[in-house]
Design a protein around this motif. Sequence first.
Motif: not given
Length: 415
Positions: A392, A337, A386, A388, A358, A355-356, A332
Amino acid sequence: MNELIQKGKQAKEAALTLAQAKTKTKNKALSDLATSLIANTDLILAANEKDLAQASENGVRDAMLDRLRLNKQRVADIAEGVRQVAALADPIGEVIHMWKNEAELTIGKQRVPLGVIGIIYESRPNVTVDAAVLCFKTGNATILRGGSEAFHSNLALVSVIRDSLTSSGFPADAVQIVENTSRETAQELMRLNRYLDVLIPRGSARLIQAVLETATVPVIETGTGNCHVYIDKDAQLEMATKIIVNAKASRPSVCNAAETLLIHEGVAADFLPSIIAKLRAEKVEVRGDKTVATIVSDVIPAVELDWETEYADYILAIKVVTSVDAAISHINHYGTKHSEAIVTDNYFTSQKFLQQVDAAAVYVNASTRFTDGFEFGFGAEIGISTQKLHARGPMGLNELTSTKYIIYGEGQIRE
């Protein structure tokens, strides 16, 4: 008249025609284009040879030459990609959702073209065709600005596309290319607000950053790929070996190739000697942190810059981490990304990673090299977003549309 203004006006006019085109007619034109690309293979390859010769003369490294190179099989693959786009469902006109409000108005949300799309890209001639056909299928006109290194290849491909569109009854100006490859012209394109609805850059981090800093046209950020593979303490090491060799060495110049390998300290001593040997057999230069160097003494010491670099070459940085949390933190912090992968048999660890982390695409027990519109079933892609907003990940047909609301009434007025 300024070249870009002229092209902008022509693109606007062409976009009006494309927006009204029927799906069957567009698909027939794409099928004819695929046939035309095959028929013009010799012309395309002759142009590509000029670019390759110039690139070799300029000392372009092998990995980048591979991005530029076309051959009969690659032209055939490009043509097959066009056919696949023709076979995909046309999103234009699709009503995504329809409902009635309290005033008994029937309200629908419908997909429509963006309008005129500008594409700035480097090296890869296949992008010329991918961008053109995806924009065409979604009713968008496009203005292409490729790099000087693929100048002759891009001109040849656009010539084939324009001739084929004309033969199919469409305006040739649905697809245009900027022949002036100067930086000044690129910057002018980035500010062509009156004519461009959106600008999509594809290429190096330097190119994308330049577009983001200069453009006044709305931009969809794509491409920069500082991708990681994390080998967990609960990984199958044979599987891990296959994944990292594929992610790094199968085609190192592309944005979904791995640039950093993270290894849990619990398996580092067993795994590092064998994986480094495998990577070196694939001509990959390995750079490692201090822990890596204590296990395999002849690695090149990694420095801070290695963790944040998209090499796009046969180079891989390796770091030993204490936990999945440390791996996630590293990714991260340094990642772009784009695409990230974990190799593990531990379900709970994999879920934490999913889940964590990004990123636009996060994998469990698979190579990052699958981040691609074709592999995802979208046909060709316009790029890997890349960011949001709006889109994406791999950008296929749906991502090249906007929406409008269509409302049916029976004389209602607002009280």
